[in-house]
Design a protein around this motif. Structure first.
Motif, PDB file in Angstrom:
ATOM      1  N   LYS A 168      98.780  90.546 -14.110  1.00 24.12           N
ATOM      2  CA  LYS A 168      99.560  90.609 -12.638  1.00 24.12           C
ATOM      3  C   LYS A 168      99.961  89.497 -12.189  1.00 24.12           C
ATOM      4  O   LYS A 168     100.905  89.295 -11.872  1.00 24.12           O
ATOM      5  CB  LYS A 168      98.483  91.388 -11.858  1.00 24.12           C
ATOM      6  CG  LYS A 168      98.486  93.168 -12.272  1.00 24.12           C
ATOM      7  CD  LYS A 168      97.863  93.623 -11.142  1.00 24.12           C
ATOM      8  CE  LYS A 168      97.853  95.270 -11.469  1.00 24.12           C
ATOM      9  NZ  LYS A 168      96.535  95.848 -10.818  1.00 24.12           N
ATOM     10  N   LEU A 169      98.914  88.476 -12.327  1.00 26.00           N
ATOM     11  CA  LEU A 169      99.419  87.144 -11.422  1.00 26.00           C
ATOM     12  C   LEU A 169     100.688  86.458 -12.464  1.00 26.00           C
ATOM     13  O   LEU A 169     101.360  85.910 -11.717  1.00 26.00           O
ATOM     14  CB  LEU A 169      98.294  86.202 -11.364  1.00 26.00           C
ATOM     15  CG  LEU A 169      97.123  86.760 -10.516  1.00 26.00           C
ATOM     16  CD1 LEU A 169      95.749  85.808 -10.672  1.00 26.00           C
ATOM     17  CD2 LEU A 169      97.736  86.259  -9.071  1.00 26.00           C
ATOM     18  N   SER A 170     100.462  86.392 -13.811  1.00 29.06           N
ATOM     19  CA  SER A 170     101.450  85.897 -14.574  1.00 29.06           C
ATOM     20  C   SER A 170     102.699  86.643 -14.337  1.00 29.06           C
ATOM     21  O   SER A 170     104.014  86.012 -14.453  1.00 29.06           O
ATOM     22  CB  SER A 170     101.052  85.516 -15.950  1.00 29.06           C
ATOM     23  OG  SER A 170     100.936  86.698 -16.613  1.00 29.06           O
ATOM     24  N   THR A 171     102.727  87.940 -14.230  1.00 26.90           N
ATOM     25  CA  THR A 171     104.133  88.723 -14.085  1.00 26.90           C
ATOM     26  C   THR A 171     104.688  88.290 -12.696  1.00 26.90           C
ATOM     27  O   THR A 171     105.825  88.209 -12.336  1.00 26.90           O
ATOM     28  CB  THR A 171     103.683  90.273 -13.985  1.00 26.90           C
ATOM     29  OG1 THR A 171     102.924  90.718 -15.160  1.00 26.90           O
ATOM     30  CG2 THR A 171     104.853  91.040 -13.987  1.00 26.90           C
ATOM     31  N   GLU A 172     103.700  88.130 -11.539  1.00 28.59           N
ATOM     32  CA  GLU A 172     104.072  87.995 -10.324  1.00 28.59           C
ATOM     33  C   GLU A 172     104.859  86.110 -10.490  1.00 28.59           C
ATOM     34  O   GLU A 172     105.863  86.193  -9.864  1.00 28.59           O
ATOM     35  CB  GLU A 172     103.020  87.678  -9.393  1.00 28.59           C
ATOM     36  CG  GLU A 172     103.300  87.362  -7.789  1.00 28.59           C
ATOM     37  CD  GLU A 172     102.396  86.865  -6.992  1.00 28.59           C
ATOM     38  OE1 GLU A 172     101.187  87.380  -7.265  1.00 28.59           O
ATOM     39  OE2 GLU A 172     102.674  86.273  -5.892  1.00 28.59           O
ATOM     40  N   TYR A 173     104.258  85.470 -11.222  1.00 28.62           N
ATOM     41  CA  TYR A 173     105.051  84.045 -11.657  1.00 28.62           C
ATOM     42  C   TYR A 173     106.307  84.470 -11.876  1.00 28.62           C
ATOM     43  O   TYR A 173     107.585  83.734 -11.544  1.00 28.62           O
ATOM     44  CB  TYR A 173     104.033  83.155 -12.354  1.00 28.62           C
ATOM     45  CG  TYR A 173     104.873  82.239 -12.856  1.00 28.62           C
ATOM     46  CD1 TYR A 173     104.822  80.811 -12.137  1.00 28.62           C
ATOM     47  CD2 TYR A 173     105.398  82.087 -14.128  1.00 28.62           C
ATOM     48  CE1 TYR A 173     105.652  79.668 -12.714  1.00 28.62           C
ATOM     49  CE2 TYR A 173     106.128  80.816 -14.786  1.00 28.62           C
ATOM     50  CZ  TYR A 173     106.091  79.948 -13.806  1.00 28.62           C
ATOM     51  OH  TYR A 173     106.695  78.790 -14.285  1.00 28.62           O
ATOM     52  N   GLY A 186     112.152  84.476 -11.892  1.00 30.72           N
ATOM     53  CA  GLY A 186     113.106  85.057 -12.525  1.00 30.72           C
ATOM     54  C   GLY A 186     114.162  85.372 -11.284  1.00 30.72           C
ATOM     55  O   GLY A 186     115.366  85.334 -11.585  1.00 30.72           O
ATOM     56  N   ALA A 187     113.761  85.533  -9.953  1.00 27.77           N
ATOM     57  CA  ALA A 187     114.416  85.866  -8.877  1.00 27.77           C
ATOM     58  C   ALA A 187     115.312  84.592  -8.298  1.00 27.77           C
ATOM     59  O   ALA A 187     115.858  84.632  -7.524  1.00 27.77           O
ATOM     60  CB  ALA A 187     113.553  86.661  -7.685  1.00 27.77           C
ATOM     61  N   GLU A 245     127.121  81.864  -7.131  1.00 33.23           N
ATOM     62  CA  GLU A 245     125.682  82.099  -7.303  1.00 33.23           C
ATOM     63  C   GLU A 245     125.295  81.863  -8.807  1.00 33.23           C
ATOM     64  O   GLU A 245     125.762  82.845  -9.605  1.00 33.23           O
ATOM     65  CB  GLU A 245     125.220  83.151  -6.639  1.00 33.23           C
ATOM     66  CG  GLU A 245     123.628  83.460  -6.373  1.00 33.23           C
ATOM     67  CD  GLU A 245     123.329  84.522  -5.917  1.00 33.23           C
ATOM     68  OE1 GLU A 245     123.974  85.560  -5.883  1.00 33.23           O
ATOM     69  OE2 GLU A 245     122.152  84.836  -5.514  1.00 33.23           O
ATOM     70  N   TYR A 246     124.226  81.283  -8.971  1.00 36.18           N
ATOM     71  CA  TYR A 246     123.847  81.103 -10.442  1.00 36.18           C
ATOM     72  C   TYR A 246     122.319  81.154 -10.327  1.00 36.18           C
ATOM     73  O   TYR A 246     121.519  80.736  -9.573  1.00 36.18           O
ATOM     74  CB  TYR A 246     124.035  79.537 -11.071  1.00 36.18           C
ATOM     75  CG  TYR A 246     125.482  78.982 -11.141  1.00 36.18           C
ATOM     76  CD1 TYR A 246     126.301  79.609 -12.235  1.00 36.18           C
ATOM     77  CD2 TYR A 246     126.350  78.572 -10.107  1.00 36.18           C
ATOM     78  CE1 TYR A 246     127.607  79.501 -12.240  1.00 36.18           C
ATOM     79  CE2 TYR A 246     127.820  78.485 -10.067  1.00 36.18           C
ATOM     80  CZ  TYR A 246     128.474  78.732 -11.311  1.00 36.18           C
ATOM     81  OH  TYR A 246     129.595  78.440 -11.397  1.00 36.18           O
ATOM     82  N   THR A 247     121.889  81.823 -11.544  1.00 33.44           N
ATOM     83  CA  THR A 247     120.389  81.646 -11.632  1.00 33.44           C
ATOM     84  C   THR A 247     120.172  80.243 -12.604  1.00 33.44           C
ATOM     85  O   THR A 247     121.034  79.558 -12.910  1.00 33.44           O
ATOM     86  CB  THR A 247     120.086  82.650 -13.060  1.00 33.44           C
ATOM     87  OG1 THR A 247     120.851  82.325 -14.122  1.00 33.44           O
ATOM     88  CG2 THR A 247     120.314  84.118 -12.476  1.00 33.44           C
ATOM     89  N   LEU A 248     118.656  79.797 -12.418  1.00 34.78           N
ATOM     90  CA  LEU A 248     118.412  78.663 -12.757  1.00 34.78           C
ATOM     91  C   LEU A 248     118.836  78.246 -14.396  1.00 34.78           C
ATOM     92  O   LEU A 248     119.334  77.346 -14.676  1.00 34.78           O
ATOM     93  CB  LEU A 248     116.881  78.228 -12.582  1.00 34.78           C
ATOM     94  CG  LEU A 248     116.373  78.470 -11.090  1.00 34.78           C
ATOM     95  CD1 LEU A 248     115.271  77.552 -10.854  1.00 34.78           C
ATOM     96  CD2 LEU A 248     117.467  77.870 -10.175  1.00 34.78           C
ATOM     97  N   THR A 280     107.205  74.359 -13.594  1.00 36.06           N
ATOM     98  CA  THR A 280     108.314  74.904 -14.397  1.00 36.06           C
ATOM     99  C   THR A 280     107.935  75.597 -16.003  1.00 36.06           C
ATOM    100  O   THR A 280     108.460  76.069 -16.584  1.00 36.06           O
ATOM    101  CB  THR A 280     109.340  73.678 -14.784  1.00 36.06           C
ATOM    102  OG1 THR A 280     108.801  72.729 -15.499  1.00 36.06           O
ATOM    103  CG2 THR A 280     109.984  73.310 -13.308  1.00 36.06           C
ATOM    104  N   GLN A 281     106.671  75.378 -16.331  1.00 38.90           N
ATOM    105  CA  GLN A 281     106.114  75.635 -17.669  1.00 38.90           C
ATOM    106  C   GLN A 281     105.381  76.739 -17.508  1.00 38.90           C
ATOM    107  O   GLN A 281     104.141  76.782 -17.264  1.00 38.90           O
ATOM    108  CB  GLN A 281     105.344  74.460 -18.189  1.00 38.90           C
ATOM    109  CG  GLN A 281     104.996  74.483 -19.649  1.00 38.90           C
ATOM    110  CD  GLN A 281     106.135  74.383 -20.636  1.00 38.90           C
ATOM    111  OE1 GLN A 281     107.086  73.756 -19.959  1.00 38.90           O
ATOM    112  NE2 GLN A 281     106.155  74.889 -21.693  1.00 38.90           N
TER     113      GLN A 281
END
Ligand SMILES: [Zn+2]
Length: 565
Positions: free
Chosen positions: A134-139, A144-145, A154-157, A482-483
């Motif tokens: 769950k925590l890694s999904t939250e990350y 992702g957002a 607007e651009y995603t990273l 970022t990793q």
């Protein structure tokens, strides 16, 4: 019931349930019956694996179809958990049979793996693992957002990458600062997520009788053939031999660019890549996917008629989905169709040198699975990741002498090779930095945020490019955020470094004995997962080692190839 027919539907629990019930209740009264039992379990596992693969492929090739996504999720949420429970029950059943001792040697690794997972299993760790997921999904959700507004859009990273790689330094600087500012907005929560993960993972390790999560992870990832001490030696060797090469590359860039210092927007912190010093545009190795396919086929045919033929079989088998188009998931992968016996390759080609490398890399994985497809049991073909990447990474290097197929201009071809070899060295340094960071964190689970930052910066001075982060010190100390592997796949990263060392040795042999290098490659790939990691390396006539002398000699080879380019 067995063998299950081609039309067996492994996506439905109604068809799987009677099969699993029969296996669980089956009586086994001889070694022969036990071998049949292994084979039947493998038959079922192949069907389940291929069903999952087809659903995943269907979804990633058509992300706009809600039906395909729902079918895949249904499989992931309902079939896979049930099957992993069944597989645990079957392992327990097998492990307690007296006939186990009389099985031929080829079952040794399979049994070792079963015993290992049973030994590590603790009921009380299941909810803790769920919390970790769950925590890694939250990350992932947080990252992702993230979007930024740049030049009015607007651009995603990931979309910002093309500005970060721009030849215009001002564009790069502006884009880099925007991305960093956006990341820093969520840095507090991401730090807390890692805190919570470390605490949970430490508990998991203690529950299973280990001193720390690092030691637990080594066992659960079946790292029987190398130790934390080997990893430390690997780090040290990379620090001693790769870093001087990286610093020289960057010193030359500094002169080439004519700047007075390199800033973080001039050199990619992870890959070590930088924009072209002469300001030339991106390389264009092919125009469209059909050209990518025909040129790649030619490259493999020039390397060896056998590999060329194998690549053509993939093309004829229609198991390639290569072009970038709307409604397709990003990235690239190779997925084995265990029942059909063919690998599937997925990527998003858009005419860049990186696409050529991905195509060749994924083809290398495909060759590996084709070479070992005659092995009977699914576990025998489930080769370790440290060796799977030898198959793919060595193809990137072995095909280099034929990259002229993609480039009429000799200088462009040299540029492509140079960039690839530079990134091989750059990536080794980043892999060691991430790996060393994890060892330290899990060996010292009660460290403070300040200590974590300090340790990261210490590693940066050992493994990082000498870019000047003046004015961005906090970003520098939190760049590990970022990793994604640190969150979702702890300790899974050094495998790529180990495999790269193997690939470099096969490449080194190519220059002395090209046919020998290819026949060693084939001999080792045909073994699948039937030998230990050191034995697979040995079969390829390469060494599994991390000492300074060994790594130094490989780096020397890259360096002299770079000089000659
Ligand atoms: Zn790979």
């Amino acid at each position: 019931m067995f063998p299950l027919g081609q039309d067996f539907d492994a996506t439905s629990w109604a068809s799987l349930e009677p099969v699993t019930n029969e296996l669980i209740s089956r009586e086994i009264n001889s070694t022969d019956e036990l071998e049949v039992f292994f084979s039947d379990i493998s038959d079922m596992a192949e069907h389940v694996s291929e069903a999952g693969a087809k659903l995943y492929i269907g979804m990633t090739c058509d992300t706009e179809s809600e039906e395909k996504q729902a079918d895949f999720l249904e499989f992931v949420e309902n079939i896979r958990p049930k099957m992993s429970e069944i597989s645990n029950q079957l392992d327990l059943k097998i492990i307690n049979l007296d006939y186990l001792e009389q099985l031929p040697e080829r079952y040794d690794l399979i049994i070792r793996s079963m015993k290992n997972s049973i030994e590590l299993f603790r009921e009380e760790n299941i909810p803790l693992s769920v919390q970790c997921t769950k925590l890694s999904t939250e990350y992932q959700k947080i990252v992702g957002a993230m979007t930024v507004e740049f030049q009015g859009e607007e651009y995603t990273l990931p979309q910002m990458r093309r500005f970060l790689e721009s030849n215009d330094r001002e564009v790069r600087r502006e884009a880099w600062i925007l991305v960093r500012e956006r990341r820093m907005q969520d840095s507090q929560r991401i730090t807390e997520i890692l805190d919570e993960l470390i605490e949970l993972r430490h508990k998991i390790a203690l529950n299973a009788g280990f001193e720390n999560y690092r030691d637990y992870a080594f066992r659960s990832m079946e790292r029987f053939d190398y130790t934390p001490a080997d990893c430390y030696e690997f780090h040290k060797s990379v620090e001693t031999h790769c870093m001087p090469v990286i610093h020289t590359i960057n010193d030359n860039r500094l002169i080439g660019f004519g700047y007075n210092k390199l800033r973080p927007w001039d050199v990619n912190e992870k890959s070590g890549d930088s924009p072209d010093v002469q300001g030339r545009g991106a390389l264009v190795p092919f125009e469209d996917v059909s050209e990518l396919v025909s040129l790649t086929s030619e490259v493999f045919h020039r390397l060896s008629s056998e590999l060329g033929g194998m690549f053509d079989r993939l093309v004829d088998g229609e198991v390639l989905d290569l072009d970038s188009r709307k409604g397709k998931a990003p990235g690239g992968y190779q997925y084995n169709l265990e029942k059909t016996g063919l690998p599937f390759i997925f990527m998003n080609a858009s005419g860049q040198q990186g696409d050529v490398e991905t195509m060749i890399h994924e083809a290398g994985h495909a060759f590996h699975s084709m070479y070992c497809s005659d092995l009977r049991l699914i576990q025998e073909r489930n080769y370790p990741i440290e060796f799977a990447e030898v198959a793919s990474m060595s193809m990137e290097l072995l095909t280099q002498p034929h990259w002229g197929v993609f480039y009429e201009d000799a200088e462009e071809c040299r540029r492509a090779k140079r960039m690839h070899l530079e990134s091989v060295i750059g990536l080794l340094a980043w892999i060691c930095r991430v790996d060393a960071f994890q060892h330290w964190m899990y060996e010292n689970p009660s460290h403070t945020h300040r200590e974590r930052s300090e340790y990261w910066l210490k590693l940066r001075s050992r493994f990082g490019p000498r870019t000047d982060w003046n004015g961005f010190e906090e970003d520098e100390s939190l760049f590990w955020q970022t990793q994604g592997h640190l969150f979702g796949a702890p300790f899974y990263y050094i495998e790529y470094g180990i495999a790269q060392l193997g690939a470099l040795q096969i490449w080194a042999k190519q220059s002395i004995d090209p046919q020998g290098a290819l026949s060693d490659y084939k001999a080792a790939m045909m073994l699948g997962n039937t030998r230990s990691l050191p034995d697979l390396f040995q079969a390829a006539d390469i060494k599994l080692g991390f000492d300074e002398h060994h790594i130094g000699s490989l780096v020397d080879k890259i360096n002299s190839a770079l000089v000659s380019l």
